[in-house]
Design an enzyme around this catalytic site. Sequence first.
Site, PDB file in Angstrom:
ATOM      1  N   ARG A 209      -3.933  -4.969 -13.376  1.00  0.00           N
ATOM      2  CA  ARG A 209      -3.244  -3.925 -12.591  1.00  0.00           C
ATOM      3  C   ARG A 209      -2.972  -2.680 -13.425  1.00  0.00           C
ATOM      4  O   ARG A 209      -1.908  -2.078 -13.324  1.00  0.00           O
ATOM      5  CB  ARG A 209      -1.913  -4.435 -12.041  1.00  0.00           C
TER       6      ARG A 209
ATOM      7  N   ARG B  64       1.010   1.485  -9.157  1.00  0.00           N
ATOM      8  CA  ARG B  64       2.166   2.306  -8.808  1.00  0.00           C
ATOM      9  C   ARG B  64       2.994   2.803  -9.988  1.00  0.00           C
ATOM     10  O   ARG B  64       3.801   3.711  -9.831  1.00  0.00           O
ATOM     11  CB  ARG B  64       3.072   1.528  -7.853  1.00  0.00           C
TER      12      ARG B  64
ATOM     13  N   ARG C 128      -2.102   7.710  -3.699  1.00  0.00           N
ATOM     14  CA  ARG C 128      -1.765   6.685  -2.691  1.00  0.00           C
ATOM     15  C   ARG C 128      -0.976   7.301  -1.535  1.00  0.00           C
ATOM     16  O   ARG C 128      -1.099   6.842  -0.391  1.00  0.00           O
ATOM     17  CB  ARG C 128      -0.973   5.560  -3.375  1.00  0.00           C
TER      18      ARG C 128
ATOM     19  N   ASP D  71      -9.397  -4.697  -4.227  1.00  0.00           N
ATOM     20  CA  ASP D  71      -8.465  -5.819  -4.147  1.00  0.00           C
ATOM     21  C   ASP D  71      -9.275  -7.082  -3.886  1.00  0.00           C
ATOM     22  O   ASP D  71     -10.405  -7.010  -3.393  1.00  0.00           O
ATOM     23  CB  ASP D  71      -7.434  -5.597  -3.035  1.00  0.00           C
TER      24      ASP D  71
ATOM     25  N   TYR E 268      -4.002 -16.756   1.135  1.00  0.00           N
ATOM     26  CA  TYR E 268      -3.606 -15.620   1.990  1.00  0.00           C
ATOM     27  C   TYR E 268      -4.109 -15.821   3.415  1.00  0.00           C
ATOM     28  O   TYR E 268      -3.416 -15.525   4.389  1.00  0.00           O
ATOM     29  CB  TYR E 268      -4.159 -14.306   1.433  1.00  0.00           C
TER      30      TYR E 268
HETATM   31  O1  1CP Z   1      -6.149  -2.012 -11.904  1.00  0.00           O
HETATM   32  C1  1CP Z   1      -6.474  -3.107 -11.417  1.00  0.00           C
HETATM   33  O2  1CP Z   1      -6.070  -4.207 -11.842  1.00  0.00           O
HETATM   34  C2  1CP Z   1      -7.547  -3.127 -10.357  1.00  0.00           C
HETATM   35  C3  1CP Z   1      -7.232  -3.375  -9.043  1.00  0.00           C
HETATM   36  C4  1CP Z   1      -6.639  -4.667  -8.482  1.00  0.00           C
HETATM   37  C5  1CP Z   1      -6.925  -6.010  -8.752  1.00  0.00           C
HETATM   38  C6  1CP Z   1      -7.818  -6.585  -9.815  1.00  0.00           C
HETATM   39  C7  1CP Z   1      -5.717  -4.643  -7.414  1.00  0.00           C
HETATM   40  C8  1CP Z   1      -5.174  -3.415  -6.837  1.00  0.00           C
HETATM   41  N1  1CP Z   1      -5.504  -5.927  -7.000  1.00  0.00           N
HETATM   42  C9  1CP Z   1      -6.201  -6.788  -7.810  1.00  0.00           C
HETATM   43  C10 1CP Z   1      -6.290  -8.247  -7.708  1.00  0.00           C
HETATM   44  C11 1CP Z   1      -5.330  -8.983  -6.835  1.00  0.00           C
HETATM   45  N2  1CP Z   1      -4.851  -8.648  -5.617  1.00  0.00           N
HETATM   46  C12 1CP Z   1      -4.851 -10.278  -7.153  1.00  0.00           C
HETATM   47  C13 1CP Z   1      -5.217 -11.045  -8.390  1.00  0.00           C
HETATM   48  C14 1CP Z   1      -4.407 -10.586  -9.546  1.00  0.00           C
HETATM   49  C15 1CP Z   1      -2.942 -10.896  -9.441  1.00  0.00           C
HETATM   50  O3  1CP Z   1      -2.599 -12.080  -9.452  1.00  0.00           O
HETATM   51  O4  1CP Z   1      -2.167  -9.943  -9.373  1.00  0.00           O
HETATM   52  C16 1CP Z   1      -4.016 -10.696  -6.113  1.00  0.00           C
HETATM   53  C17 1CP Z   1      -3.260 -11.997  -6.008  1.00  0.00           C
HETATM   54  C18 1CP Z   1      -4.016  -9.658  -5.133  1.00  0.00           C
HETATM   55  C19 1CP Z   1      -3.310  -9.661  -3.842  1.00  0.00           C
HETATM   56  C20 1CP Z   1      -2.431  -8.479  -3.748  1.00  0.00           C
HETATM   57  N3  1CP Z   1      -2.870  -7.242  -3.408  1.00  0.00           N
HETATM   58  C21 1CP Z   1      -1.061  -8.405  -4.065  1.00  0.00           C
HETATM   59  C22 1CP Z   1      -0.175  -9.549  -4.510  1.00  0.00           C
HETATM   60  C23 1CP Z   1       0.670 -10.069  -3.396  1.00  0.00           C
HETATM   61  C24 1CP Z   1       1.391 -11.386  -3.715  1.00  0.00           C
HETATM   62  O5  1CP Z   1       0.964 -12.417  -3.181  1.00  0.00           O
HETATM   63  O6  1CP Z   1       2.325 -11.348  -4.513  1.00  0.00           O
HETATM   64  C25 1CP Z   1      -0.679  -7.049  -3.902  1.00  0.00           C
HETATM   65  C26 1CP Z   1       0.669  -6.427  -4.116  1.00  0.00           C
HETATM   66  C27 1CP Z   1      -1.834  -6.340  -3.479  1.00  0.00           C
HETATM   67  C28 1CP Z   1      -1.970  -4.883  -3.246  1.00  0.00           C
HETATM   68  C29 1CP Z   1      -2.504  -4.130  -4.409  1.00  0.00           C
HETATM   69  N4  1CP Z   1      -3.750  -4.404  -4.990  1.00  0.00           N
HETATM   70  C30 1CP Z   1      -3.964  -3.525  -6.020  1.00  0.00           C
HETATM   71  C31 1CP Z   1      -2.824  -2.629  -6.094  1.00  0.00           C
HETATM   72  C32 1CP Z   1      -2.683  -1.499  -7.051  1.00  0.00           C
HETATM   73  C33 1CP Z   1      -1.923  -3.039  -5.087  1.00  0.00           C
HETATM   74  C34 1CP Z   1      -0.609  -2.351  -4.721  1.00  0.00           C
HETATM   75  C35 1CP Z   1      -1.002  -1.521  -3.550  1.00  0.00           C
HETATM   76  C36 1CP Z   1      -0.213  -0.343  -3.176  1.00  0.00           C
HETATM   77  O7  1CP Z   1      -0.371   0.730  -3.768  1.00  0.00           O
HETATM   78  O8  1CP Z   1       0.478  -0.488  -2.145  1.00  0.00           O
END
Ligand code: 1CP
Length: 345
Positions: free
Chosen positions: A28, A32, A41, A77, A152
């Site tokens: 990540r 944000r 965003r 994502d 999910y």
């Molecule tokens: O910079 C980076 O890492 C690249 C982008 C990236 C990656 C590799 C994002 C952007 N998401 C992910 C992978 C991801 N997404 C995972 C595996 C890694 C981890 O465990 O964190 C998972 C479980 C998700 C699912 C997801 N998408 C969540 C987690 C929800 C939960 O169950 O707790 C969230 C918050 C998202 C949204 C998301 N994805 C990425 C970002 C930057 C965001 C936040 C979005 C926003 O701006 O609203």
Amino acid sequence: MTAKTFNDTFLKACRGEATEHVPVWYMRQAGRYQPEYRAIRAKHSFFEMNYIPEVCAEVTRLPVDQLGVDAAILFADIMTPLKPIGVDVNIESGIGPVIANPIESLKDVERLLELDPETHVPYILESIKILRQQLSVPLIGFAGAPFTLASYMIEGGPSKHYHKTKAFMYTEPAAWQALMEKLGDMTITYLKAQIKAGAQAVQVFDSWVGALNDEDYREYITPVMTRIFNALKDTGVPMIYFGIGAGHLLMDWNRLPVDVVGLDWRTSITTAREMGVTKTLQGNLDPTLLLAPWEKLEAKAKEILDEGTKQPGFIFNLGHGVFPDAKVETLQQLTKFIHSYKRDV
Ligand code: 1CP
């Protein structure tokens, strides 16, 4: 514009080779906590940021330019390929993925489409091609692993205990099997397409699989993960497998045909090595330490570096993603510290 020399430290470390400095990137690393990310965003929904390759490339490059990390990870994502195969998913601010049509039966599994990357996610392939022209560090492609995606799809969103998912696994074995097969095929097709477009390493995120005990992991998950990694092996691209709270599964992971095991912060590198893990390791600073006083953060980072560099090929990362309240300056300082680290002999 003068082309910078390509920094291949991360790829060398993935292959278990010695490197001049310890390579680092952060899960990540685009998100944000960055004012620039928040500004972009504010103008787009999450998936719009995926769909517009120039925006996707810009956000992917942000942490590379800002922090000086040794690898970029494609901004997308784990949900990205699910939308075009029939999962009605949205990413909601402050929550994460929310799914309007959760899976409840074999019929729901059967109606999922087969992923065709060229028609379903052309924007991802285009973003990768653009980034390969622009980056002077390797580009990591990624996908979610079947269990984590299924969690999910079955729960309908984020979950704490995954009990709907596990109940489905125990009570609907045929549907579970069909779901793992479909998601396994999708992961292989999606990652192969990313590699063909130019991804130089891939990480498979199995964030929530630690919810399973080791016996269930072997019965329900090992076959699909073995199939995925075997199918990708011929590409020659390094493969990283990461999960949270999965310390009890590490020896099973060590037997998979992966190159790198990603550790969360709960299992120290020394503990993993004592358990018998021989693969290259990536990790594993507790992301909460980014909010701690620098001295505390530095001491823990040094400890990880001392443990990780006991054998060639170590990749510094966090044990999970950067939190939105982390500071850019902290990550900059940490990156500098890692790059200047020299092992005491
Ligand atoms: O910079 C980076 O890492 C690249 C982008 C990236 C990656 C590799 C994002 C952007 N998401 C992910 C992978 C991801 N997404 C995972 C595996 C890694 C981890 O465990 O964190 C998972 C479980 C998700 C699912 C997801 N998408 C969540 C987690 C929800 C939960 O169950 O707790 C969230 C918050 C998202 C949204 C998301 N994805 C990425 C970002 C930057 C965001 C936040 C979005 C926003 O701006 O609203």
